[in-house]
Design an enzyme around this catalytic site. Structure first.
Site, PDB file in Angstrom:
ATOM      1  N   LEU A  87      -2.857   9.222  -5.274  1.00  0.00           N
ATOM      2  CA  LEU A  87      -2.730  10.622  -4.581  1.00  0.00           C
ATOM      3  C   LEU A  87      -3.258  10.584  -3.260  1.00  0.00           C
ATOM      4  O   LEU A  87      -2.590  10.936  -2.285  1.00  0.00           O
ATOM      5  CB  LEU A  87      -3.196  11.723  -5.685  1.00  0.00           C
ATOM      6  CG  LEU A  87      -2.941  13.238  -5.048  1.00  0.00           C
ATOM      7  CD1 LEU A  87      -1.266  13.424  -5.242  1.00  0.00           C
ATOM      8  CD2 LEU A  87      -3.659  14.137  -5.976  1.00  0.00           C
TER       9      LEU A  87
ATOM     10  N   CYS B 160       4.292  -5.820  -0.315  1.00  0.00           N
ATOM     11  CA  CYS B 160       4.800  -4.402  -0.758  1.00  0.00           C
ATOM     12  C   CYS B 160       5.387  -3.809   0.441  1.00  0.00           C
ATOM     13  O   CYS B 160       5.023  -4.254   1.683  1.00  0.00           O
ATOM     14  CB  CYS B 160       3.654  -3.674  -0.683  1.00  0.00           C
ATOM     15  SG  CYS B 160       3.872  -1.938  -1.511  1.00  0.00           S
TER      16      CYS B 160
ATOM     17  N   ASN C 101     -12.820   0.253  -0.628  1.00  0.00           N
ATOM     18  CA  ASN C 101     -13.063  -0.928  -0.751  1.00  0.00           C
ATOM     19  C   ASN C 101     -12.326  -1.585   0.649  1.00  0.00           C
ATOM     20  O   ASN C 101     -11.401  -1.846   1.139  1.00  0.00           O
ATOM     21  CB  ASN C 101     -12.281  -1.897  -1.830  1.00  0.00           C
ATOM     22  CG  ASN C 101     -13.059  -2.878  -2.464  1.00  0.00           C
ATOM     23  OD1 ASN C 101     -13.895  -3.211  -1.883  1.00  0.00           O
ATOM     24  ND2 ASN C 101     -12.971  -3.042  -3.657  1.00  0.00           N
TER      25      ASN C 101
ATOM     26  N   CYS D 142       0.685   1.728   3.069  1.00  0.00           N
ATOM     27  CA  CYS D 142      -0.467   2.620   2.933  1.00  0.00           C
ATOM     28  C   CYS D 142      -1.473   2.084   4.057  1.00  0.00           C
ATOM     29  O   CYS D 142      -1.746   1.139   3.772  1.00  0.00           O
ATOM     30  CB  CYS D 142      -0.821   2.815   1.503  1.00  0.00           C
ATOM     31  SG  CYS D 142       0.357   3.414   0.344  1.00  0.00           S
TER      32      CYS D 142
ATOM     33  N   GLU E 270      -1.941 -11.843  -7.106  1.00  0.00           N
ATOM     34  CA  GLU E 270      -3.303 -11.960  -7.537  1.00  0.00           C
ATOM     35  C   GLU E 270      -3.295 -11.144  -8.995  1.00  0.00           C
ATOM     36  O   GLU E 270      -2.411 -10.450  -9.307  1.00  0.00           O
ATOM     37  CB  GLU E 270      -4.044 -10.871  -6.747  1.00  0.00           C
ATOM     38  CG  GLU E 270      -4.405 -11.500  -5.359  1.00  0.00           C
ATOM     39  CD  GLU E 270      -5.082 -10.830  -4.355  1.00  0.00           C
ATOM     40  OE1 GLU E 270      -5.502  -9.508  -5.141  1.00  0.00           O
ATOM     41  OE2 GLU E 270      -4.932 -10.796  -3.300  1.00  0.00           O
TER      42      GLU E 270
ATOM     43  N   SER F  96       0.623   2.300 -12.288  1.00  0.00           N
ATOM     44  CA  SER F  96       0.322   3.155 -11.246  1.00  0.00           C
ATOM     45  C   SER F  96       1.507   3.064  -9.914  1.00  0.00           C
ATOM     46  O   SER F  96       1.832   2.056  -9.869  1.00  0.00           O
ATOM     47  CB  SER F  96      -0.943   2.609 -10.667  1.00  0.00           C
ATOM     48  OG  SER F  96      -1.486   3.087  -9.242  1.00  0.00           O
TER      49      SER F  96
ATOM     50  N   CYS G  11      -7.536  -4.773  -4.037  1.00  0.00           N
ATOM     51  CA  CYS G  11      -5.989  -5.012  -3.706  1.00  0.00           C
ATOM     52  C   CYS G  11      -5.927  -6.114  -2.646  1.00  0.00           C
ATOM     53  O   CYS G  11      -6.225  -5.992  -1.324  1.00  0.00           O
ATOM     54  CB  CYS G  11      -5.541  -3.705  -3.514  1.00  0.00           C
ATOM     55  SG  CYS G  11      -3.884  -3.457  -3.613  1.00  0.00           S
TER      56      CYS G  11
END
Ligand code: SAH
Ligand code: SF4
Length: 380
Positions: free
Chosen positions: A245, A129, A321, A133, A109, A222, A364
């Site tokens: 963070l 990825c 989100n 997270c 994307e 980032s 994302c």
């Protein structure tokens, strides 16, 4: 897994289905080397470079200052194509999100976000990825592979195509003002510092005055906190640094970001304090996704204030989100504002990010999963 073994294992194809090599992503010396195989002199490679990066041509046939036989030779052996557009969605607020397919069919994307004084392109660095997270949808998609330098650049070049931002042949150079696309953020899918070499190569061409000519002041990378690569990134690229963070102590951060077990906060913040070029004029951005009941209390805000003491920085407060199946909720607007106020009262800049492209799921990882879901329901 080490960063280098990671890079080797998940490398990107540089040759398309018909065996042609992508010229996009090559530095000028590499392009000169590649073309010298066919006895083309260096000045010809420079002409090709200019057409590709300064004028955005996608066809060798249009390179009017090259001899005809050279153009057909280039067509036979090299490609300068763009990724295929699998889906394009335009939000009512002007945000555009593309799902792009690379030459081997892998999809990523790219999101364009227009604002009053600038336009930002959010670029992906990997397909999926490896980090997991808990609040991130990309983290639920296993890493398929790294993107190559060409595929990172192609996202930016595709956006320039769509926005009609390549200078015309009679316009002087790529450094024209008045562009819509002014800023690049490496904040799409993937962890850019786990694909450092390819990201670095792409960004160097992106920032080159003779390349895409986007100033390093307008490029932000980032990271979730891959400490060993942070210094190198500052020294070699000099781009703005953003750190995801999301929590002010190790216990909380490790519970939502497993990478914190590997590179805990004291190491991460040391790397930030020592980031090359950091000053009050060039601050680190800390991203902080607000998760209801997890990291949004007044006490957490105060802990964050003392953690960031003496680091030139600002905190971007990002409303969570939500995506289908996620474990978290976004706190109320009042809670988010109260949290931000504690940071602001202590002297930290803490803007609350305005949600963009909500009607097209511009968070994302969401467009890709939508398309996977559609494919699944379409197939028998
Ligand atoms: N891997 C890099 C860059 C891509 S993620 C990194 O983690 O920094 C880009 C940003 O989007 C990160 O700050 C990430 O934490 C944030 N993000 C991920 N999922 C989100 C969600 N569901 N809502 C809001 N922000 C999210
Ligand atoms: Fe990967 Fe960044 Fe998502 Fe974490 S937030 S899973 S590092 S893309």
């Amino acid at each position: 897994m080490s960063v280098s073994s990671h890079a080797g294992k998940f490398s990107a194809p540089r040759v398309d289905a018909s065996g042609r090599m992508a010229l996009i992503g090559l530095s000028l010396p590499e392009m000169q080397d590649a073309l010298s195989i066919h006895n083309l002199p260096k000045f010809r490679a420079k002409q090709v470079w200019n057409w590709i990066y300064q004028r955005g041509l996608t066809s060798f046939e249009d390179m009017s200052n090259l001899p005809k036989d050279m153009r057909s030779l280039l067509c036979d052996y090299y490609s300068i194509e763009r990724p295929a557009v699998v889906a394009e969605q335009k939000s009512t607020d002007g945000t555009i999100k593309w799902l792009l397919a690379m030459s081997d069919g892998q999809q990523v994307e790219t999101v364009y976000i227009p604002e009053e004084s600038r336009g930002t392109l959010c670029v992906s660095s990997q397909v999926g990825c490896t980090l997991t997270c808990r609040f991130c949808h990309t983290g639920t998609q296993p890493l398929v592979r790294n993107l190559g330098p060409h595929e990172i650049l192609q996202q930016i070049m595709h956006a320039r195509d769509v926005l009609g931002e390549w200078p015309k042949v009679n316009e002087k150079s790529a450094s024209q003002t008045g562009r819509d696309l002014t800023n690049i953020v490496m904040m799409g899918m993937g962890e850019p510092l786990y694909n450092y070499d390819n990201v670095a190569k792409a960004l160097k061409i992106c920032m080159d005055e003779d390349g895409l000519c986007i100033s390093k002041r307008r490029v932000t990378l980032s990271t979730s906190g891959v400490v060993p690569q942070i210094r190198q990134c500052g020294e070699e690229l000099g781009v703005n640094l953003a750190i995801s963070l999301h929590a002010p102590n190790d216990k909380l951060r490790s519970s939502i970001m497993p990478i914190n077990n590997k590179y805990p906060l004291n190491e991460l913040l040391d790397a930030c304090r020592n980031y090359p070029g950091i000053s009050e004029n060039r601050r680190i951005t800390f991203e902080y996704v607000m998760l209801q009941g997890v990291n949004d209390s007044d006490d957490t805000a105060r802990e964050l204030v003392s953690l960031l003491e003496n680091i030139p920085c600002k905190v971007n407060i990002i409303p969570f989100n939500k995506w289908p199946g996620s474990d978290f909720e976004c706190p109320s607007r009042n809670r988010i504002m109260a949290f931000a106020r504690i940071l602001e009262d202590s002297g930290l800049d803490a803007p609350i990010r305005r949600p963009r492209g909500e009607d097209i799921l511009a968070a994302c990882g969401q467009l890709k999963s939508e398309s996977q879901r559609l494919k699944k329901t379409e197939s028998p």
